[in-house]
Scaffold this active site. Structure first.
Site, short mmCIF file in Angstrom:
data_model
loop_
_atom_site.label_atom_id
_atom_site.label_comp_id
_atom_site.label_asym_id
_atom_site.label_seq_id
_atom_site.Cartn_x
_atom_site.Cartn_y
_atom_site.Cartn_z
N TYR A 1 0.83 -1.20 0.00
CA TYR A 1 0.00 0.00 0.00
C TYR A 1 0.87 1.25 0.00
CZ TYR A 1 -3.64 -3.30 1.33
OH TYR A 1 -4.50 -4.37 1.35
N ASP A 29 -6.26 0.07 -4.64
CA ASP A 29 -7.72 0.20 -4.60
C ASP A 29 -8.26 0.38 -3.18
OD1 ASP A 29 -7.16 -2.30 -3.70
OD2 ASP A 29 -8.35 -3.40 -5.17
N HIS A 148 -10.80 -5.92 -5.12
CA HIS A 148 -10.46 -6.12 -3.71
C HIS A 148 -11.47 -7.04 -3.02
CE1 HIS A 148 -7.49 -4.70 -0.76
NE2 HIS A 148 -8.40 -4.96 0.15
#
Length: 252
Positions: A1, A29, A148
């Protein structure tokens, strides 16, 4: 991330290099956590909030509770050293981690991470052909088509439904990996027939882990492998490369 702190991003990249990882995956995302209402109802939030139903469930599973309280506590080892030692409890750690997710992920920052990494790099969370092309243009060597697990934006398109257009947009310039909804070997075959190079799984191996630990994960993977081989035989295909969209029909 992508974290707000660029120094932390660079630190994680450098640790991966030192550990001889061969590739890196950047998830884009989750600029903000989705409203996961089921987690709120069950109390499975970070930190958890347990209601009467949760305590009853604990009472019915004493072996699980004993295992939990006697084993070393869970901790986010990758970032724990950046949090004041005096305030290292689950609540404060969770709040700090959540505050670090950067809601303004940009292509420029992703490109800098690709340059810093200097090797195979996947961008996960792509659902449009335009974003897939842009990912390749900034140097990504793999595009992971993913919503996701359907836990972010309610009503988001299914990964499989946009796979074909993304394969066409990328045009062989990067690997295409499908993520989301893979529960059977036949699902893997469908994705490969539509042009994916590989598939990822999340829940299936976790189901195996929860049911039987390491042996459960091995069993889950064996089931997928067996089903893939069976479907290939039933289709009359000797090689994965023989698969194409001609084996599929859409239901209207």
């Amino acid at each position: 991330y992508v974290f707000r702190d660029d120094a932390l991003n660079l630190e994680l990249i450098e640790r991966c290099k030192q550990a001889d990882y061969s590739a890196m995956c950047l998830t884009v995302d989750v600029p903000a956590l989705g409203n996961r209402e089921r987690d709120v109802r069950t109390g499975m939030t970070i930190p958890p909030t347990f209601g009467l139903g949760s305590w009853l469930d604990f009472a019915l599973h004493p072996a699980w509770v004993w295992n939990y309280i006697t084993k070393p506590r869970l901790k986010p080892a990758n970032v724990e050293h950046r949090i004041d030692r005096r305030s290292r409890n689950l609540r404060t750690i969770a709040a700090w981690v959540n505050s670090q997710y950067d809601p303004s992920v940009t292509w420029e920052r992703a490109e800098r991470m690709i340059e810093n990494w200097g090797g195979p790099f996947a961008i996960k969370g792509v659902l449009s052909s335009e974003d897939a092309r842009r990912a390749v243009e900034i140097g990504a060597t793999a595009v992971i088509v993913s919503n996701h697990g359907g836990r972010q934006l309610d009503g988001a398109v299914a990964s499989l439904d946009v796979l074909g257009e993304i394969v066409e947009a990328v045009g062989g310039r990067a690997e295409i990996i499908l993520d989301g909804g893979i529960r059977r070997g036949s699902h893997v075959i469908k994705a490969l027939a539509l042009g994916a190079d590989a598939c990822m799984i999340g829940r299936p191996y976790l189901y195996g882990l929860g049911a039987g630990g390491e042996r459960g994960v091995d069993r889950a993977l064996t089931i997928l492998k067996t089903e893939i081989e069976r479907v290939m035989r039933l289709l009359g295909c000797c090689r994965i490369g023989d698969l194409d969209a001609g084996f599929l029909r859409r239901r209207h």
